[in-house]
Write an enzyme that holds these catalytic residues in place. Sequence first.
Site, mmCIF file in Angstrom:
data_model
loop_
_atom_site.group_PDB
_atom_site.id
_atom_site.type_symbol
_atom_site.label_atom_id
_atom_site.label_comp_id
_atom_site.label_asym_id
_atom_site.label_seq_id
_atom_site.Cartn_x
_atom_site.Cartn_y
_atom_site.Cartn_z
ATOM 1 N N ASP A 122 0.810 -1.213 0.000
ATOM 2 C CA ASP A 122 0.000 0.000 0.000
ATOM 3 C C ASP A 122 0.846 1.267 0.000
ATOM 4 O O ASP A 122 0.457 2.281 -0.579
ATOM 5 C CB ASP A 122 -0.930 0.002 1.220
ATOM 6 C CG ASP A 122 -2.130 -0.925 1.052
ATOM 7 O OD1 ASP A 122 -2.283 -1.506 -0.042
ATOM 8 O OD2 ASP A 122 -2.906 -1.070 2.021
ATOM 9 N N GLY A 123 2.027 1.227 0.639
ATOM 10 C CA GLY A 123 2.896 2.404 0.641
ATOM 11 C C GLY A 123 3.347 2.784 -0.756
ATOM 12 O O GLY A 123 3.388 3.965 -1.113
ATOM 13 N N ASP A 178 -1.585 14.418 22.060
ATOM 14 C CA ASP A 178 -0.310 14.125 21.407
ATOM 15 C C ASP A 178 -0.339 14.538 19.941
ATOM 16 O O ASP A 178 0.708 14.648 19.302
ATOM 17 C CB ASP A 178 0.011 12.627 21.496
ATOM 18 C CG ASP A 178 0.506 12.231 22.878
ATOM 19 O OD1 ASP A 178 0.628 13.119 23.744
ATOM 20 O OD2 ASP A 178 0.765 11.034 23.092
ATOM 21 N N ALA A 221 -5.917 3.056 8.444
ATOM 22 C CA ALA A 221 -4.478 3.182 8.692
ATOM 23 C C ALA A 221 -4.258 3.710 10.113
ATOM 24 O O ALA A 221 -4.797 3.177 11.076
ATOM 25 C CB ALA A 221 -3.845 4.075 7.627
ATOM 26 N N TYR A 222 -3.470 4.771 10.255
ATOM 27 C CA TYR A 222 -3.125 5.316 11.584
ATOM 28 C C TYR A 222 -4.389 5.662 12.378
ATOM 29 O O TYR A 222 -4.472 5.442 13.589
ATOM 30 C CB TYR A 222 -2.229 6.531 11.392
ATOM 31 C CG TYR A 222 -1.617 7.119 12.642
ATOM 32 C CD1 TYR A 222 -1.613 6.441 13.870
ATOM 33 C CD2 TYR A 222 -0.999 8.366 12.598
ATOM 34 C CE1 TYR A 222 -1.026 6.986 15.000
ATOM 35 C CE2 TYR A 222 -0.413 8.920 13.723
ATOM 36 C CZ TYR A 222 -0.439 8.232 14.921
ATOM 37 O OH TYR A 222 0.143 8.774 16.034
ATOM 38 N N ALA A 237 -4.335 10.356 21.723
ATOM 39 C CA ALA A 237 -4.140 10.417 23.173
ATOM 40 C C ALA A 237 -4.561 11.776 23.741
ATOM 41 O O ALA A 237 -3.736 12.512 24.304
ATOM 42 C CB ALA A 237 -2.683 10.115 23.529
#
EC number: 2.7.1.23
Length: 299
Positions: free
Chosen positions: A81-82, A185, A197-198, A220
């Site tokens: 995917d990258g 964060d 993803a992330y 966070a």
Amino acid sequence: MTSNFRHVALIGKYQASSAGSTGDSSRQALEDIAHFLERQGCEVALEAETASNAGLTHDYPSLNVDEIGARCDLGLVVGGDGTMLGIGRRLARFGTPLIGINQGRLGFITDIPFDTYQATLSPMLKGAYEEDLRPLMHATVVRDERIVFEALAMNDVVVNRGATSGMVELRVEVGGRLVANQRADGLIIASPTGSTAYSLSAGGPMLHPSIPGWVLVPIAPHTLSNRPIVLSDATEVAVEVVSGRDVSANFDMQSLASLLHGDRILVKRSEHCVRFLHPQGWNYFATLRKKLRWNEGGS
């Protein structure tokens, strides 16, 4: 045998080396696919960096990305995917359709396993495929009313703190209206493509690719009531750095901008879409079941 795509570009992993087992396997895979395409009646070219990394510069014509966009009917991406994220952003403005062949673990957007590519590609090259359009995000970093950085993203725009620093404070606006000053964060603005993803690892929801929206996910957060929120992608999102050290913005985790207090990151929907082609019968939920190892409970 006639293909609907006369001129096909092969794009491989940029980080693959022509030396050692990784490079040898990548070269062999590209050669096998190129020979298969030729048997289907396609004219084959290699993306220039791919040809150089695989040691195939003398075997097929080498084209840079702009030349691929101008000359080729199809881009065949061999990797993960990258690799697809990188080439997808660069070819979007040309409208070049892309098919992904995955050499490793099944990807969300490179979804054809290498060991079945011939049987899968044969009908696709004759026109039996499903098209999947994924809008890009267009992001700018504005400092003292000047644009100091600009990038496209397919997955996400992430504003976050440095590895050894404390929380950042970010002022978030949507459509010119204040949402909140958030201490966390960082913050993720993810597309439906990037929602797996992330954003997913930070607790965000998965968005179906057909949804014209984004998800805003705090990383966070200091206040636990700061939860992910789904937005329309027709509105601009602005994130201003109020406080924090070593703050940066990442775009698909492939380009980076260092930020100062007062910098504003403006994110809006790009006019360009990435065009993915999938096999007929492609099912987004089947991809989720396989990738996320859900209990399938049926076909």
